[in-house]
Write a protein that holds these residues in place. Structure first.
Motif, PDB file in Angstrom:
ATOM      1  N   THR A  57       0.908  -1.326  -0.042  1.00  0.00           N
ATOM      2  CA  THR A  57       0.117  -0.224   0.047  1.00  0.00           C
ATOM      3  C   THR A  57       0.886   1.404   0.050  1.00  0.00           C
ATOM      4  O   THR A  57       1.951   1.248   0.816  1.00  0.00           O
ATOM      5  CB  THR A  57      -0.836  -0.087   1.180  1.00  0.00           C
ATOM      6  OG1 THR A  57      -1.996   1.089   1.095  1.00  0.00           O
ATOM      7  CG2 THR A  57      -0.108   0.094   2.457  1.00  0.00           C
ATOM      8  N   GLY A  96       0.577   5.548   0.191  1.00  0.00           N
ATOM      9  CA  GLY A  96      -0.159   6.806   0.537  1.00  0.00           C
ATOM     10  C   GLY A  96       0.292   8.004  -0.687  1.00  0.00           C
ATOM     11  O   GLY A  96       1.295   8.250  -0.632  1.00  0.00           O
ATOM     12  N   ILE A 150      -5.167   6.298  -1.849  1.00  0.00           N
ATOM     13  CA  ILE A 150      -4.328   5.036  -1.244  1.00  0.00           C
ATOM     14  C   ILE A 150      -4.228   4.016  -2.176  1.00  0.00           C
ATOM     15  O   ILE A 150      -5.212   3.548  -2.526  1.00  0.00           O
ATOM     16  CB  ILE A 150      -4.577   4.573  -0.047  1.00  0.00           C
ATOM     17  CG1 ILE A 150      -4.654   5.704   1.302  1.00  0.00           C
ATOM     18  CG2 ILE A 150      -3.854   3.426   0.502  1.00  0.00           C
ATOM     19  CD1 ILE A 150      -5.151   5.302   2.543  1.00  0.00           C
ATOM     20  N   THR A 158      -8.874   8.956   0.369  1.00  0.00           N
ATOM     21  CA  THR A 158      -8.659   9.333   1.657  1.00  0.00           C
ATOM     22  C   THR A 158      -8.510  11.132   1.423  1.00  0.00           C
ATOM     23  O   THR A 158      -8.588  11.438   0.422  1.00  0.00           O
ATOM     24  CB  THR A 158      -7.670   8.722   2.353  1.00  0.00           C
ATOM     25  OG1 THR A 158      -7.768   9.327   3.718  1.00  0.00           O
ATOM     26  CG2 THR A 158      -6.372   8.845   2.035  1.00  0.00           C
ATOM     27  N   PRO A 210      -3.002  11.978   2.438  1.00  0.00           N
ATOM     28  CA  PRO A 210      -2.380  11.029   3.316  1.00  0.00           C
ATOM     29  C   PRO A 210      -0.816  11.149   3.478  1.00  0.00           C
ATOM     30  O   PRO A 210       0.180  11.154   2.424  1.00  0.00           O
ATOM     31  CB  PRO A 210      -2.317   9.544   2.762  1.00  0.00           C
ATOM     32  CG  PRO A 210      -2.852  10.043   1.124  1.00  0.00           C
ATOM     33  CD  PRO A 210      -3.160  11.347   1.256  1.00  0.00           C
ATOM     34  N   GLU A 247       1.493   9.985   5.957  1.00  0.00           N
ATOM     35  CA  GLU A 247       2.160   8.596   6.225  1.00  0.00           C
ATOM     36  C   GLU A 247       1.163   7.646   6.494  1.00  0.00           C
ATOM     37  O   GLU A 247      -0.091   7.633   7.073  1.00  0.00           O
ATOM     38  CB  GLU A 247       2.893   8.614   7.579  1.00  0.00           C
ATOM     39  CG  GLU A 247       3.974   7.533   7.682  1.00  0.00           C
ATOM     40  CD  GLU A 247       4.893   7.848   8.649  1.00  0.00           C
ATOM     41  OE1 GLU A 247       5.339   6.792   9.265  1.00  0.00           O
ATOM     42  OE2 GLU A 247       4.873   9.115   9.288  1.00  0.00           O
ATOM     43  N   THR A 248       1.510   6.294   6.038  1.00  0.00           N
ATOM     44  CA  THR A 248       0.699   5.139   6.100  1.00  0.00           C
ATOM     45  C   THR A 248       1.343   4.034   7.124  1.00  0.00           C
ATOM     46  O   THR A 248       2.560   3.920   6.983  1.00  0.00           O
ATOM     47  CB  THR A 248       0.167   4.514   4.795  1.00  0.00           C
ATOM     48  OG1 THR A 248       1.357   4.230   4.157  1.00  0.00           O
ATOM     49  CG2 THR A 248      -0.508   5.694   4.090  1.00  0.00           C
ATOM     50  N   ILE A 262      -5.397  -0.629   7.330  1.00  0.00           N
ATOM     51  CA  ILE A 262      -4.405   0.636   6.872  1.00  0.00           C
ATOM     52  C   ILE A 262      -4.662   1.716   7.946  1.00  0.00           C
ATOM     53  O   ILE A 262      -6.050   1.990   7.951  1.00  0.00           O
ATOM     54  CB  ILE A 262      -4.491   0.810   5.508  1.00  0.00           C
ATOM     55  CG1 ILE A 262      -4.237  -0.341   4.406  1.00  0.00           C
ATOM     56  CG2 ILE A 262      -3.743   2.019   5.022  1.00  0.00           C
ATOM     57  CD1 ILE A 262      -4.634  -0.061   3.136  1.00  0.00           C
ATOM     58  N   THR A 263      -3.630   2.124   8.376  1.00  0.00           N
ATOM     59  CA  THR A 263      -4.027   3.511   8.947  1.00  0.00           C
ATOM     60  C   THR A 263      -3.341   4.671   8.513  1.00  0.00           C
ATOM     61  O   THR A 263      -2.159   4.350   8.079  1.00  0.00           O
ATOM     62  CB  THR A 263      -3.741   3.411  10.462  1.00  0.00           C
ATOM     63  OG1 THR A 263      -3.942   4.580  11.179  1.00  0.00           O
ATOM     64  CG2 THR A 263      -2.208   3.091  10.591  1.00  0.00           C
ATOM     65  N   VAL A 264      -3.852   5.846   8.388  1.00  0.00           N
ATOM     66  CA  VAL A 264      -3.294   7.142   7.726  1.00  0.00           C
ATOM     67  C   VAL A 264      -3.292   8.120   8.656  1.00  0.00           C
ATOM     68  O   VAL A 264      -4.109   8.424   9.329  1.00  0.00           O
ATOM     69  CB  VAL A 264      -4.102   7.240   6.347  1.00  0.00           C
ATOM     70  CG1 VAL A 264      -3.743   8.485   5.724  1.00  0.00           C
ATOM     71  CG2 VAL A 264      -4.083   6.095   5.595  1.00  0.00           C
ATOM     72  N   GLU A 302     -13.486   4.729   5.493  1.00  0.00           N
ATOM     73  CA  GLU A 302     -12.358   4.917   6.922  1.00  0.00           C
ATOM     74  C   GLU A 302     -12.997   5.792   7.724  1.00  0.00           C
ATOM     75  O   GLU A 302     -13.959   6.536   7.746  1.00  0.00           O
ATOM     76  CB  GLU A 302     -11.319   6.228   6.193  1.00  0.00           C
ATOM     77  CG  GLU A 302     -11.868   7.565   5.716  1.00  0.00           C
ATOM     78  CD  GLU A 302     -10.741   8.385   5.199  1.00  0.00           C
ATOM     79  OE1 GLU A 302      -9.624   8.200   5.681  1.00  0.00           O
ATOM     80  OE2 GLU A 302     -10.952   9.300   4.345  1.00  0.00           O
TER      81      GLU A 302
END
Length: 351
Positions: A42, A44, A51, A70, A73, A75-76, A89-91, A113
């Motif tokens: 993945t 960003g 993403i 999103t 982004p 940083e992922t 996945i977190t962003v 999200e």
């Protein structure tokens, strides 16, 4: 998991370029998003607020899916934020000052999200279980304000936001680990204003105490945690962005570290990751060199020291880096995002 034997001739195949990564891909991460035991990628894309998802095949090639939408982004990262066994996945978004989680359906698709507010101009973060409740948490920092925010995960993709930690730093990077052997997560930040790092020891409840600072090389922009000398204590690798070097700090296991040992890398180093690239059981480093259009591999001796870097060419402006075994041969491979090339590169380990 199959682990390949040590190789005598260390090399990577020429990099493979995947276009359509989006505009300004700023951060790359790896995980199994469709539950097929093959590692996916993945990335960003900062400029077009998407993403990218790349589904991996057995031979180390990838197929891009429709990008997820999103906002900006920065940083992922990946992790299982709702404990369902799937990789989410977190962003974080610098423009929106938010942290978002996209929960995986386990088939390469993701739910809408879930957005949480965080500190102003969030710049980077680390994922860990800070309070030992088996739910993933976030530690977020702002380069602009020098603030650090702890977000305790509720196990459903949402977070409880604790009071911020105030510093007078211009924070360049953050990393987490258990530095003093007490079973609680600690963290380390870099200060690009005075070329140093500082250790914060955790109490296991989301609070931390600032401890020692250590001088680094010039402009520390990334931090990697690993055990480089096999003493079961966490060590640190610091990427010095304006110094063309990487600093190694060996941990004593009590929250303190030995003085830095400095190793050369390429031009404009910006990010790093650790893995055993040549099958000798010792941790090595890969560093992306933004200005040199290369990655540097530093093979470890297993005592905290490294050989001179081996350079491999990639395309333009390599920034973020992640490693995983993409072709199931037991050796870690490398993926790198190209900030201005709007692509990602994959280097298959042929050691």
């Amino acid at each position: 998991m199959f682990v390949a034997p040590r190789c005598e001739v260390f090399t990577f195949a020429p990099y493979i370029e995947y276009i359509s990564a989006g505009m300004l891909p700023s951060s790359v991460a790896v995980g199994d998003f469709n539950n097929d035991t093959k590692m996916d990628i993945t990335v960003g894309n900062l400029a077009d607020s998407t993403i990218g998802i790349y589904i991996g095949y057995d031979d180390g090639t990838f197929e891009p899916l429709e990008p997820l939408v999103t906002y900006s982004p920065t940083e992922t990262a990946v992790g299982d934020f709702n404990n369902d066994g799937y990789t989410d996945i977190t962003v974080i978004s610098n423009d929106e000052s938010t942290a978002s989680v996209l929960l995986s359906n386990g088939d390469g698709t993701f739910q809408q999200e879930i957005i949480s507010s965080t500190i102003y101009r969030a710049s980077g973060f680390s994922v860990a279980d800070i309070n030992n409740d088996r739910k993933l948490d976030l530690i977020v920092y702002s380069l602009t304000s020098g603030e650090i925010s702890v977000l305790l995960g509720r196990g459903d993709g949402t977070f409880q936001v604790l009071d911020s930690i105030t510093t007078n730093y211009q924070i360049g990077a953050i990393a987490t680990g258990n530095f003093n052997g007490d079973q609680y997560i600690d963290f380390v930040i870099s200060n690009i204003l005075n070329d140093s790092i500082r250790i914060y020891l955790g109490y296991g409840n989301g609070s931390f105490q600032a401890k020692q600072s250590f001088p680094t090389g010039y402009y520390p922009v990334d931090i990697v945690v690993a055990d480089f000398n096999y003493d079961h204590n966490i060590d640190l690798a610091i990427v010095n962005g304006h110094g063309k070097t990487t600093s190694i700090f060996l941990g004593n296991g009590n929250g303190n570290f030995q003085g830095q040992k400095i190793y050369p890398v390429g031009d404009g180093p910006i990010a790093a990751a650790a893995g055993n690239f040549n099958g000798d059981s010792y941790m090595d480093l890969v560093v992306t060199n933004f200005d040199g259009n290369t990655v540097s591999i530093l093979l470890g001796h297993g005592n905290g020291s490294f050989i001179e870097p081996i350079m491999f060419n990639v395309g333009e402006t390599p920034n973020s880096v992640a490693i995983a075994d993409f072709n199931h041969d037991g050796r870690p491979d490398i993926t790198v995002s190209s900030l201005f090339g709007s692509t990602i590169y994959v280097l298959i380990n042929t050691c």
